[in-house]
Design a protein around this motif. Sequence first.
Motif, PDB file in Angstrom:
ATOM      1  N   UNK A   1     -12.808 -20.515 -64.110  1.00 18.36           N
ATOM      2  CA  UNK A   1     -13.885 -20.182 -63.263  1.00 18.36           C
ATOM      3  C   UNK A   1     -13.777 -18.877 -62.480  1.00 18.36           C
ATOM      4  N   UNK A   2     -13.791 -18.868 -61.162  1.00 17.27           N
ATOM      5  CA  UNK A   2     -13.421 -17.480 -60.487  1.00 17.27           C
ATOM      6  C   UNK A   2     -12.267 -16.992 -60.735  1.00 17.27           C
TER       7      UNK A   2
ATOM      8  N   UNK B   1     -14.293 -18.749 -70.124  1.00 17.94           N
ATOM      9  CA  UNK B   1     -14.921 -18.482 -68.715  1.00 17.94           C
ATOM     10  C   UNK B   1     -16.092 -18.846 -68.749  1.00 17.94           C
ATOM     11  N   UNK B   2     -16.667 -19.765 -67.560  1.00 19.82           N
ATOM     12  CA  UNK B   2     -17.565 -20.381 -67.253  1.00 19.82           C
ATOM     13  C   UNK B   2     -18.690 -19.651 -66.797  1.00 19.82           C
ATOM     14  N   UNK B   3     -18.628 -18.253 -66.594  1.00 18.42           N
ATOM     15  CA  UNK B   3     -19.564 -17.483 -65.789  1.00 18.42           C
ATOM     16  C   UNK B   3     -20.951 -17.302 -66.402  1.00 18.42           C
TER      17      UNK B   3
ATOM     18  N   UNK C   1     -11.757 -18.998 -51.070  1.00 16.46           N
ATOM     19  CA  UNK C   1     -12.048 -18.354 -52.221  1.00 16.46           C
ATOM     20  C   UNK C   1     -13.565 -18.064 -52.704  1.00 16.46           C
ATOM     21  N   UNK C   2     -14.458 -18.644 -51.709  1.00 16.78           N
ATOM     22  CA  UNK C   2     -15.844 -18.922 -51.724  1.00 16.78           C
ATOM     23  C   UNK C   2     -16.501 -17.857 -52.587  1.00 16.78           C
ATOM     24  N   UNK C   3     -16.264 -16.533 -52.404  1.00 12.71           N
ATOM     25  CA  UNK C   3     -17.286 -15.618 -52.797  1.00 12.71           C
ATOM     26  C   UNK C   3     -16.964 -15.541 -54.374  1.00 12.71           C
ATOM     27  N   UNK C   4     -15.817 -15.935 -54.782  1.00 13.40           N
ATOM     28  CA  UNK C   4     -15.628 -15.800 -56.400  1.00 13.40           C
ATOM     29  C   UNK C   4     -15.305 -17.362 -57.025  1.00 13.40           C
ATOM     30  N   UNK C   5     -14.781 -18.067 -56.301  1.00 14.12           N
ATOM     31  CA  UNK C   5     -14.545 -19.409 -57.077  1.00 14.12           C
ATOM     32  C   UNK C   5     -15.985 -20.209 -57.371  1.00 14.12           C
ATOM     33  N   UNK C   6     -15.633 -21.046 -58.267  1.00 15.60           N
ATOM     34  CA  UNK C   6     -16.911 -21.625 -58.957  1.00 15.60           C
ATOM     35  C   UNK C   6     -16.863 -23.180 -58.636  1.00 15.60           C
TER      36      UNK C   6
END
Lengths: 536, 536
Positions: free
Chosen positions: B128-129, B152-154, B197-202
């Motif tokens: 995820x992130x 990678x799920x981006x 980790x909000x800014x990057x994690x999914x």
Amino acid sequence: MPERARSIWGWGWADRFPDEDARRDLVEKAGALLAFPNLALLPLPALDRIVLPPPRIEAPPDLAAIVRSDAPERASHTYGRSYRDIVRGFRGDFSRAPDLVAIPSSEDDIARVLEWCAKANAAVIPFGGGTSVVGGVEPEVPARFSGVLSLDMRGMDRVLDVDPISRLARIQAGATGPRLETALAEHGFTLRHYPQSFEFSTLGGWIATRAGGHFATLYTHIDELVASLRMIAPSGRFETRTLPASGAGPSADRLAIGSEGTLGVITEATMRVQARPLHRAKANVDFDRFEDGVEAARAIAQSGLHPSNCRLLDDREAMLFGVAFEKKSVLLLGFESNDHALDAWIDRAIAIAVAAGGRCPEGKKTIGPDAVRGERGTAAELWRSAFLEAPYLQSTLVSLGVVVDTFETACTWTRFPSLHREIIERVRAAMKRACGTGRISCRFTHVYPDGPAPYYTFLAPARLGAELEQWAEIKAAASEALMAHGATITHHHAVGRVHRPWYAREVPPLFLDALGAVKRTLDPHGMMNPGALIAG
Amino acid sequence: MPERARSIWGWGWADRFPDEDARRDLVEKAGALLAFPNLALLPLPALDRIVLPPPRIEAPPDLAAIVRSDAPERASHTYGRSYRDIVRGFRGDFSRAPDLVAIPSSEDDIARVLEWCAKANAAVIPFGGGTSVVGGVEPEVPARFSGVLSLDMRGMDRVLDVDPISRLARIQAGATGPRLETALAEHGFTLRHYPQSFEFSTLGGWIATRAGGHFATLYTHIDELVASLRMIAPSGRFETRTLPASGAGPSADRLAIGSEGTLGVITEATMRVQARPLHRAKANVDFDRFEDGVEAARAIAQSGLHPSNCRLLDDREAMLFGVAFEKKSVLLLGFESNDHALDAWIDRAIAIAVAAGGRCPEGKKTIGPDAVRGERGTAAELWRSAFLEAPYLQSTLVSLGVVVDTFETACTWTRFPSLHREIIERVRAAMKRACGTGRISCRFTHVYPDGPAPYYTFLAPARLGAELEQWAEIKAAASEALMAHGATITHHHAVGRVHRPWYAREVPPLFLDALGAVKRTLDPHGMMNPGALIAG
């Protein structure tokens, strides 16, 4: 002290069944209210004429102290208390009684019983209060088994330990609602879990069936009250760690919770208890239109106020429960706290309900510690309320020739209006086909930010001897409506044997495969409650 | 628009890493605060000198559009962001990079990738992130695999659907915190889930690891926010029904939640969203004694007030976060609501804290809709706060030669005092042995009626080249203390590869067997994230 006897066929205590005069009275009242033809005082089952088939298996001498095979024990473990069960019991049909009844008083006893059953090729049905309404404790097992043993947990019913700091209580699975509440009350605590079966059902049964409590929001499902649990599976012991929360892997507790006796016997659990409420606030809000009541319930469920009661009754339910004497829906609001007065909470909830089109002519009623303390031990105790009387009424109505049952579900707020319309339509059509006529009513038992848990009651005139077919037609109509509208087959009644076909359609096929793999691991012989929840 | 680059070795955006002057400044400040010897500006890794081994497997032509094998992609999928990861990245060691990186944009893409990996004998690591702090996304897999593909799920990061009535949003698993919050804000909603980790994690990562949000009580764990989910397993699709609640069998959602990529790839979920808060109330309460703060936190957690913040900081944390300038513990209290002003709530919470021995010299601060609306889009936005800056500080400290990490747990209130004492004792002893000295501090991130979730930060001087051994000694000491006192190895950081040995001791052996059986059913080749959570 002689033990008070439970009814062999109907709900609850035998001595609570009404006499001829009272039943005759009810025939008149019900006749007037429901306008059903042919209500009559059917003859009660004669217990001395009940014939049980001889047990097919016999316990070995070393289990003789634990295992019984007398007729009264076997008869009283033949059924739960669904409509189907009550009808069959009322007919005096106990032909499918379990062969044996075990009454363990320790985990070791249970392990020994399971070990012997594996050798004897016997199916084992864990039995708590015997109040299942979904065929969860019925000895209907695949033909490959040589016999059935009902494992009654009533010998393990103690509160073992209370931790007042963390508010946790270690409680044996066989403890009934009154038993554990009495023990907890000595410490000033309560589990505050009041399913309708409270008087007879047990902690283990609640956990095994994911019981829903009486309260409308927050910590009401038993799932959320379990801090840890112990289970004896045929493969061994399963004991989780007592924790307020954990992020370590999928929840082990949640695998056992809802397993309906198919993975093992839940023997005890450490439960989150609460200080007894000292403040209460309540109000009734009336609505001319049921839809406005739904909107009010939704707004309150999404408000973050977390009422203990937010029960919307449609006009039929409101009359049935005596909270209304004209055609209107009623929203019963309540808040409880051990810690603080609740004016800010109830005031805001009433304001929301009024904004949605409600009227609150009598305003709020709040009581503080002195008044709440005064309530204790009196008739006002929650479990003595009309809510807990309903199952007695059901048994009585069966004895008068009424098909009477309930079903319940949960769905999103968005889906509710069409689901509700279709349920009413399909169930009415099914009652008309099967019974000529019938009545259906609805209330919300629980509300969530994303949807309600609607609860339906239906009544229709029975045709003697054909009741089970009549009921099956209505039940199927209701269940199909649930499936068609993305609702669940059960919000708190469990799956058992009755809901199994619809449950199999509700959950992902891969999840059923996974559950099967779990079962083969914990129960290699497939002997634990086979046929309940998943195909046996 | 050129894509903003993530640091290849440290936390977050590469452009956020401090320059030489700022690092020199920090050496002075940290030196003064911590009194560690030998802090120094270590040379940063030279990205042009990073050498990756050649990929051992090659994607077939029909997956060429999805699968990449270039060095930057592979290097950036080599590690999560644990202390171990940052140290190894800082050393320029990317020798264990995955062979391939897949970037699917649909469930069909994922199914095709999994199918090919099964044939190619490749392990698959859902990504995820990439912010795991427990080795959850690291290509450390058993030797039997021919290669490793990081998935990678981006490319699947959209909010697909918002239901404003039921407050539900269908969101793809690859959506990061800011991405999904921006999309939800257009509808007036928020998921209100703010892990550090909000800014990057999914979303998918949060669900797979049972992430804990920023809030102290109620609906904070991602577990409770999931109304349904979809997962692609090697054996097929796993899709649950969107329901507010259900009592039908063990929860299928809860089996996938916390599965850490070992059962399949979570592709989307329908999440319970909330209306954005319009009212806030907060207060800081000071305590001379940490123990009194603990009592206050417990009383508030058991009060039924449900604060959004009830964060107790010990004296070291309070100084670190700049909320205190003298030796005292601080309890940060906060309430939020979309619906109502919160005076009754915050007043009572302050009263409870003061009764436990606290002082609230500045009183409460409440703001209503206008002020809350004014906050939006400004620096006051929650995820821009110091809380979310901490991981950047960790990376910087690593570059100065500091062993710096956090660990977290949950336990009952009853067990907390002895657990806390022993953690402080054991970790200090381990730091002394491994590093000569060290500092440890504690805060509560969450509080429950039955216990707190304490969160510890430790800092010690690193010995260049020996950091991982130093860290391992301290980490083991902390983890052993958790096991000895009935705590969990993780409240919200997950198990991954780092916590696996302790996880195996925490849960019932039979549950691990059951989980293994589930894995064999959903992932017959054992190729999904092997080595994470359970032995691969």
